[in-house]
Motif scaffolding. Structure first.
Motif, PDB file in Angstrom:
ATOM      1  N   GLY A   1      -5.045  -3.124 -10.667  1.00 52.37           N
ATOM      2  CA  GLY A   1      -5.005  -2.658  -9.283  1.00 52.37           C
ATOM      3  C   GLY A   1      -4.251  -1.352  -9.152  1.00 52.37           C
ATOM      4  O   GLY A   1      -3.611  -1.092  -8.128  1.00 52.37           O
ATOM      5  N   ALA A   2      -4.324  -0.516 -10.165  1.00 50.36           N
ATOM      6  CA  ALA A   2      -3.510   0.695 -10.200  1.00 50.36           C
ATOM      7  C   ALA A   2      -4.357   1.931  -9.962  1.00 50.36           C
ATOM      8  O   ALA A   2      -5.447   2.071 -10.503  1.00 50.36           O
ATOM      9  CB  ALA A   2      -2.795   0.807 -11.543  1.00 50.36           C
ATOM     10  N   TRP A   3      -3.844   2.805  -9.138  1.00 46.61           N
ATOM     11  CA  TRP A   3      -4.428   4.118  -8.981  1.00 46.61           C
ATOM     12  C   TRP A   3      -3.298   5.125  -8.883  1.00 46.61           C
ATOM     13  O   TRP A   3      -2.140   4.779  -8.644  1.00 46.61           O
ATOM     14  CB  TRP A   3      -5.399   4.177  -7.808  1.00 46.61           C
ATOM     15  N   VAL A   4      -3.622   6.370  -9.115  1.00 49.10           N
ATOM     16  CA  VAL A   4      -2.604   7.386  -9.337  1.00 49.10           C
ATOM     17  C   VAL A   4      -2.747   8.512  -8.331  1.00 49.10           C
ATOM     18  O   VAL A   4      -3.858   8.934  -8.006  1.00 49.10           O
ATOM     19  CB  VAL A   4      -2.720   7.947 -10.773  1.00 49.10           C
ATOM     20  N   ASP A   5      -1.620   8.973  -7.813  1.00 46.52           N
ATOM     21  CA  ASP A   5      -1.567  10.224  -7.062  1.00 46.52           C
ATOM     22  C   ASP A   5      -0.675  11.156  -7.863  1.00 46.52           C
ATOM     23  O   ASP A   5       0.554  11.125  -7.762  1.00 46.52           O
ATOM     24  CB  ASP A   5      -0.998   9.994  -5.663  1.00 46.52           C
ATOM     25  N   ALA A   6      -1.318  11.950  -8.732  1.00 47.80           N
ATOM     26  CA  ALA A   6      -0.554  12.795  -9.652  1.00 47.80           C
ATOM     27  C   ALA A   6       0.244  13.857  -8.923  1.00 47.80           C
ATOM     28  O   ALA A   6       1.282  14.313  -9.409  1.00 47.80           O
ATOM     29  CB  ALA A   6      -1.504  13.451 -10.663  1.00 47.80           C
ATOM     30  N   ARG A   7      -0.200  14.252  -7.720  1.00 44.41           N
ATOM     31  CA  ARG A   7       0.516  15.309  -6.998  1.00 44.41           C
ATOM     32  C   ARG A   7       1.929  14.869  -6.619  1.00 44.41           C
ATOM     33  O   ARG A   7       2.857  15.672  -6.613  1.00 44.41           O
ATOM     34  CB  ARG A   7      -0.268  15.691  -5.740  1.00 44.41           C
ATOM     35  N   SER A   8       2.076  13.592  -6.305  1.00 45.82           N
ATOM     36  CA  SER A   8       3.412  13.070  -5.976  1.00 45.82           C
ATOM     37  C   SER A   8       4.014  12.296  -7.135  1.00 45.82           C
ATOM     38  O   SER A   8       5.060  11.664  -6.979  1.00 45.82           O
ATOM     39  CB  SER A   8       3.334  12.174  -4.740  1.00 45.82           C
ATOM     40  N   CYS A   9       3.343  12.335  -8.291  1.00 44.07           N
ATOM     41  CA  CYS A   9       3.802  11.644  -9.503  1.00 44.07           C
ATOM     42  C   CYS A   9       4.072  10.163  -9.203  1.00 44.07           C
ATOM     43  O   CYS A   9       5.136   9.610  -9.518  1.00 44.07           O
ATOM     44  CB  CYS A   9       5.063  12.309 -10.052  1.00 44.07           C
ATOM     45  N   THR A  10       3.056   9.536  -8.585  1.00 44.24           N
ATOM     46  CA  THR A  10       3.207   8.166  -8.110  1.00 44.24           C
ATOM     47  C   THR A  10       2.094   7.280  -8.659  1.00 44.24           C
ATOM     48  O   THR A  10       0.926   7.684  -8.686  1.00 44.24           O
ATOM     49  CB  THR A  10       3.173   8.125  -6.567  1.00 44.24           C
ATOM     50  N   ILE A  11       2.475   6.076  -9.092  1.00 46.34           N
ATOM     51  CA  ILE A  11       1.513   5.026  -9.423  1.00 46.34           C
ATOM     52  C   ILE A  11       1.549   4.019  -8.287  1.00 46.34           C
ATOM     53  O   ILE A  11       2.616   3.481  -7.950  1.00 46.34           O
ATOM     54  CB  ILE A  11       1.868   4.322 -10.742  1.00 46.34           C
ATOM     55  N   LEU A  12       0.406   3.782  -7.681  1.00 42.62           N
ATOM     56  CA  LEU A  12       0.279   2.754  -6.646  1.00 42.62           C
ATOM     57  C   LEU A  12      -0.407   1.561  -7.285  1.00 42.62           C
ATOM     58  O   LEU A  12      -1.475   1.710  -7.888  1.00 42.62           O
ATOM     59  CB  LEU A  12      -0.508   3.280  -5.456  1.00 42.62           C
ATOM     60  N   ALA A  13       0.196   0.395  -7.176  1.00 42.39           N
ATOM     61  CA  ALA A  13      -0.287  -0.740  -7.963  1.00 42.39           C
ATOM     62  C   ALA A  13      -0.339  -2.015  -7.132  1.00 42.39           C
ATOM     63  O   ALA A  13       0.499  -2.253  -6.257  1.00 42.39           O
ATOM     64  CB  ALA A  13       0.603  -0.959  -9.183  1.00 42.39           C
ATOM     65  N   ASP A  14      -1.332  -2.811  -7.453  1.00 43.17           N
ATOM     66  CA  ASP A  14      -1.498  -4.140  -6.858  1.00 43.17           C
ATOM     67  C   ASP A  14      -2.019  -5.064  -7.957  1.00 43.17           C
ATOM     68  O   ASP A  14      -3.168  -5.482  -7.940  1.00 43.17           O
ATOM     69  CB  ASP A  14      -2.489  -4.062  -5.693  1.00 43.17           C
TER      70      ASP A  14
ATOM     71  N   THR B   1     -19.131   7.296 -17.377  1.00 46.67           N
ATOM     72  CA  THR B   1     -18.176   7.108 -18.464  1.00 46.67           C
ATOM     73  C   THR B   1     -16.908   7.908 -18.202  1.00 46.67           C
ATOM     74  O   THR B   1     -15.793   7.422 -18.428  1.00 46.67           O
ATOM     75  CB  THR B   1     -18.795   7.533 -19.803  1.00 46.67           C
ATOM     76  N   ALA B   2     -17.070   9.134 -17.740  1.00 46.49           N
ATOM     77  CA  ALA B   2     -15.906   9.959 -17.443  1.00 46.49           C
ATOM     78  C   ALA B   2     -15.085   9.364 -16.299  1.00 46.49           C
ATOM     79  O   ALA B   2     -13.845   9.394 -16.330  1.00 46.49           O
ATOM     80  CB  ALA B   2     -16.348  11.379 -17.094  1.00 46.49           C
ATOM     81  N   ILE B   3     -15.742   8.811 -15.284  1.00 49.54           N
ATOM     82  CA  ILE B   3     -15.021   8.148 -14.191  1.00 49.54           C
ATOM     83  C   ILE B   3     -14.248   6.950 -14.727  1.00 49.54           C
ATOM     84  O   ILE B   3     -13.080   6.729 -14.376  1.00 49.54           O
ATOM     85  CB  ILE B   3     -16.008   7.719 -13.081  1.00 49.54           C
ATOM     86  N   GLN B   4     -14.885   6.157 -15.586  1.00 47.03           N
ATOM     87  CA  GLN B   4     -14.217   4.980 -16.155  1.00 47.03           C
ATOM     88  C   GLN B   4     -12.978   5.364 -16.953  1.00 47.03           C
ATOM     89  O   GLN B   4     -11.980   4.637 -16.955  1.00 47.03           O
ATOM     90  CB  GLN B   4     -15.176   4.231 -17.083  1.00 47.03           C
ATOM     91  N   THR B   5     -13.048   6.492 -17.670  1.00 45.63           N
ATOM     92  CA  THR B   5     -12.024   6.812 -18.668  1.00 45.63           C
ATOM     93  C   THR B   5     -11.021   7.864 -18.214  1.00 45.63           C
ATOM     94  O   THR B   5     -10.162   8.263 -19.010  1.00 45.63           O
ATOM     95  CB  THR B   5     -12.685   7.290 -19.974  1.00 45.63           C
ATOM     96  N   VAL B   6     -11.096   8.325 -16.973  1.00 44.55           N
ATOM     97  CA  VAL B   6     -10.115   9.313 -16.507  1.00 44.55           C
ATOM     98  C   VAL B   6      -8.672   8.877 -16.784  1.00 44.55           C
ATOM     99  O   VAL B   6      -7.856   9.677 -17.252  1.00 44.55           O
ATOM    100  CB  VAL B   6     -10.323   9.630 -15.011  1.00 44.55           C
ATOM    101  N   PRO B   7      -8.302   7.603 -16.540  1.00 39.95           N
ATOM    102  CA  PRO B   7      -6.901   7.231 -16.785  1.00 39.95           C
ATOM    103  C   PRO B   7      -6.491   7.287 -18.251  1.00 39.95           C
ATOM    104  O   PRO B   7      -5.301   7.417 -18.543  1.00 39.95           O
ATOM    105  CB  PRO B   7      -6.824   5.789 -16.249  1.00 39.95           C
ATOM    106  N   VAL B   8      -7.439   7.164 -19.180  1.00 42.73           N
ATOM    107  CA  VAL B   8      -7.065   7.123 -20.595  1.00 42.73           C
ATOM    108  C   VAL B   8      -7.457   8.392 -21.344  1.00 42.73           C
ATOM    109  O   VAL B   8      -6.854   8.720 -22.371  1.00 42.73           O
ATOM    110  CB  VAL B   8      -7.686   5.895 -21.301  1.00 42.73           C
TER     111      VAL B   8
ATOM    112  N   TRP C   1      -9.054  15.133 -10.519  1.00 36.94           N
ATOM    113  CA  TRP C   1      -7.948  15.837  -9.858  1.00 36.94           C
ATOM    114  C   TRP C   1      -6.862  14.857  -9.423  1.00 36.94           C
ATOM    115  O   TRP C   1      -5.662  15.116  -9.581  1.00 36.94           O
ATOM    116  CB  TRP C   1      -8.509  16.616  -8.666  1.00 36.94           C
ATOM    117  N   GLN C   2      -7.273  13.704  -8.904  1.00 34.65           N
ATOM    118  CA  GLN C   2      -6.323  12.699  -8.431  1.00 34.65           C
ATOM    119  C   GLN C   2      -5.430  12.207  -9.563  1.00 34.65           C
ATOM    120  O   GLN C   2      -4.218  12.062  -9.393  1.00 34.65           O
ATOM    121  CB  GLN C   2      -7.100  11.531  -7.814  1.00 34.65           C
ATOM    122  N   PHE C   3      -6.011  11.967 -10.743  1.00 38.55           N
ATOM    123  CA  PHE C   3      -5.244  11.406 -11.853  1.00 38.55           C
ATOM    124  C   PHE C   3      -4.466  12.459 -12.637  1.00 38.55           C
ATOM    125  O   PHE C   3      -3.432  12.144 -13.210  1.00 38.55           O
ATOM    126  CB  PHE C   3      -6.178  10.637 -12.799  1.00 38.55           C
TER     127      PHE C   3
END
Length: 719
Positions: free
Chosen positions: A649-662, A298-305, A374-376
């Motif tokens: 198709g979105a994932w986040v690299d918070a260290r570079s403040c970047t959204i990578l999306a497909d 559940t925590a993995i699913q909801t990290v973005p929100v 950490w990634q998000f």
């Protein structure tokens, strides 16, 4: 004419944390049944009835108005009197309840609709069996310890306390401050009432849980003032502090909103905190507890929100990480626990859940969650705080997860009353060979290898960030070896599919199941084999139209109504959808999303249950419920976030403040906007919309956040 179909059990359920009330639709509890009021794995109230002059009421309507409150409206039967009968339906009763962590406020309001005065006796009968939740679920109530009841006529309260050695739990029931006090008659709380024409009368009862030496607090407000209650305030804070979805697709919108509120209802407060830090409970009614695999997924699913679920799960599970060996609880040093219970049986050592460690996947999933959080969030303190726990997890994987030193993860229970199967499909009959016979232990499930592969690569990236390149390199090399050996041992060229597991002789068990879908999620599948896996998952014997079945309909043991031998699990499908999207199978991921959204649209309250039957959508216009499913349930509620992850198709690299999306929206979702989406310390509004056959994505708000279009498949290679 189209009719709305509401699939689900006919009952009322409200819950706050580890307090759960399940009643009939008339608000009452009759025995024998699985219903009752539960607190920390103990049934405090086993039976509850309300009568008028010794007769039952007729229910008109009822509803859970919030996850913590419910109301029932009833009318009287015909009541014989010396001066003439009171006709049926001329006196109404509104029964209202508001629940909190430590108690419940119950309001009873009578109104006389007769043109003459009536005299009535309203009686509430409360029975307590203090049964352990495991006994209730097994329909086997065992009387343990001693139970004593004390009536205080001065206070108008009834206290019933159960003790067994050091275990003490009880229930206090009495008049709320300023309310009419009952009298005790034949064990019932009775209120003599006299009402003139069109006159009303009301009273409030407080129910307070007794836990050890503490008597907890009932809600300070009644149902009518529930918006001022603590659960209502917590729900508002929850809604205000997380991303909101806006889409013209009504089914997706309703599923998102319902799932979001369900997760709010499933928050368990940390021990020793002020109820502002939470970890997700697994589900209602049987798992209002820390259930580690469920909490992690559940925590993995909801990290973005809601990344605080990740913080909570990482912290709480670190507290219970094993530091010794105890075969009676399947416990070894470094292992993340499986289940923690607080009922009588666990407290007295009558079952191993204090906590129990019989899970083979929670330990690598802990590492996956740590990296994902950490990634998000970009919060380096997370990995610094939990690095020791993570290194103990890595040691357990090497020293205990691989039972025979062959490089694969296996499990075999040691606890006499432990779990036979220790992957997410943990039913006793969940791992069967091609003939339908149980696979003996030790068993090397396919998805366990994928989880460890993923965990090693993610931990390598964490060690890079900690400037420990030698450790990072060693883990990447181990992951490469596992990738090569796994694909040699588990892939069956004739079937063009992965084995469910390896048996004790290291032979492939080729029962076709949903488990290999998790391999796509973990990234251990070579690109050249992904199409065959995707095609097999979406074949008619596996995809019911509502979702991917746990077991092929062509298997001799297939049963669409069995827990894990053909039923559909929303969280399982969410994981598979993300895996499909990562390998570029966007149409297949969208089919899964469409099936689950359509199923939710037909379940009561637009809510996905823990599990539902694997019956074919072509055979019936509605999904079939699985009796006994937990509703609400955390990773079922979290599945909508997995579906959005797959479609965006979105994932986040918070260290570079970047959204990578497909992004790939199907043609049945024209647009969606995610408001207040967090990237590290930044808040972003994202809009996705279809432009012809293409999907566009844009940042509506979010200064300093970069948006990069990149194929989602590179997420598999990124680590």
């Amino acid at each position: 004419m189209a009719y709305e179909i509401g699939v689900g059990p006919a009952q009322l359920t409200i819950n706050v944390g580890d307090s759960v009330l399940i009643t009939e639709v008339d608000g009452q509890i009759h025995q024998p049944s699985e219903r009752g009021l539960f607190f920390r794995d103990t049934r405090l109230i086993s039976a509850w009835t309300v009568t008028v002059d010794g007769r039952g009421w007729q229910v008109l309507n009822s509803a859970a108005t919030d996850h913590f409150a419910a109301q029932v409206v009833m009318v009287n039967p015909t009541l014989p009197k010396d001066a003439g009968e009171v006709p049926a339906g001329t006196v109404s009763l509104a029964l209202s309840r508001s629940l909190d962590h430590g108690g419940m406020r119950e309001s009873l309001k009578l109104r006389n609709h007769n043109r003459s005065r009536v005299r009535l006796c309203l009686a509430v009968q409360v029975s307590c069996d203090f049964a352990d939740v495991f006994d209730v679920k097994a329909h086997r109530i065992v009387v343990r310890g001693e139970t004593c009841t004390h009536w205080s006529p001065e206070e108008g309260c009834l206290a019933t306390v159960h003790t067994n050695d050091s275990f003490r739990r009880g229930l206090w029931v009495g008049a709320a401050d300023g309310a009419a006090r009952p009298v005790l008659r034949d064990g019932a709380l009775c209120f003599p009432v006299e009402l003139g024409p069109q006159q009303s009368w009301s009273t409030d009862l407080d129910y307070r849980w007794i836990d050890g030496d503490d008597t907890l607090d009932a809600p300070s407000v009644a149902f009518a003032g529930r918006e001022r209650s603590r659960p209502a305030a917590a729900l508002r804070d929850w809604r205000d502090g997380a991303p909101r979805l806006r889409t013209p697709h009504n089914g997706l919108q309703q599923l998102y909103d319902r799932s979001f509120d369900d997760l709010a209802a499933l928050r368990l407060p940390f021990e020793g905190t002020d109820c502002k830090a939470f970890v997700p409970a697994a589900g209602i009614p049987w798992f209002a507890a820390l259930f580690e695999r469920d909490s992690l997924i559940t925590a993995i699913q909801t990290v973005p929100v809601y990344p605080d679920f990740a913080r909570g799960a990482l912290e709480m599970l670190a507290r219970y990480q094993a530091d010794a060996t105890d075969d009676a609880r399947d416990m070894q040093p470094g292992k993340i626990p499986h289940e923690l219970r607080r009922g009588e049986m666990a407290a007295l050592g009558l079952n191993p859940f204090r906590p129990y460690y019989g899970t083979a996947d929670a330990t690598p999933l802990y590492l996956i969650l740590l990296h994902r959080a950490w990634q998000f969030t970009g919060d380096r303190s997370l990995i610094e705080r939990h690095l020791v726990t993570a290194e103990r997890c890595l040691a357990w994987i090497d020293d205990y997860g691989d039972l025979d030193g062959d490089g694969f993860q296996e499990y075999q229970r040691r606890a006499p009353d432990g779990a036979e199967n220790q992957g997410w499909k943990d039913a006793d009959n969940a791992v069967l060979d091609e003939s339908g016979d149980d696979v003996p232990a030790p068993k090397a499930l396919c998805e366990l290898q994928g989880y460890v592969y993923d965990a090693w690569r993610r931990m390598a990236q964490i060690y890079d960030a900690l400037d420990r390149p030698d450790r990072a390199l060693a883990l990447r090399e181990k992951a490469q070896v596992l990738h090569r050996r796994f694909n040699a041992a588990f892939w069956d060229e004739d079937a063009q599919y992965y084995a469910l597991c390896l048996d004790p002789e290291k032979r492939r068990v080729m029962s076709v199941s949903s488990n290999p879908g998790h391999l796509l999620w973990s990234g251990i599948v070579p690109p050249e084999r992904a199409e065959a896996v995707a095609r097999r998952l979406m074949a008619e014997d596996m995809f019911s139209g509502w979702g991917v079945r746990t077991l092929s309909a062509d298997h001799p043991a297939y049963n669409p109504h069995d827990y894990q031998l053909g039923a559909v699990w929303p969280h399982d499908n969410g994981v598979i959808a993300v895996g499909l999207a990562q390998y570029g199978f966007h149409a297949e991921a969208a089919r899964i999303a469409a099936g689950l959204i359509a199923a939710a649209d037909r379940f009561m309250l637009h809510r996905l249950p823990e599990v539902f039957a694997g019956t074919s959508r072509s055979d019936a216009p509605f999904p079939v419920q699985y009796l006994g499913a937990n509703v609400p349930q955390a990773w079922a509620a979290g599945s909508v976030f997995s579906l959005l992850h797959a479609l965006m198709g979105a994932w986040v690299d918070a260290r570079s403040c970047t959204i990578l999306a497909d992004p790939h929206l199907p043609d049945w979702i024209l647009e969606l906007t995610l408001l207040d989406f967090t990237v590290g310390q930044q808040t972003v509004d994202l809009r996705l919309f279809r432009d012809g056959a293409e999907t566009r994505i844009e940042i509506l708000r979010g200064p300093g956040v970069r948006l990069v279009r990149r194929p989602f498949a590179t997420a598999v290679e990124y680590l």
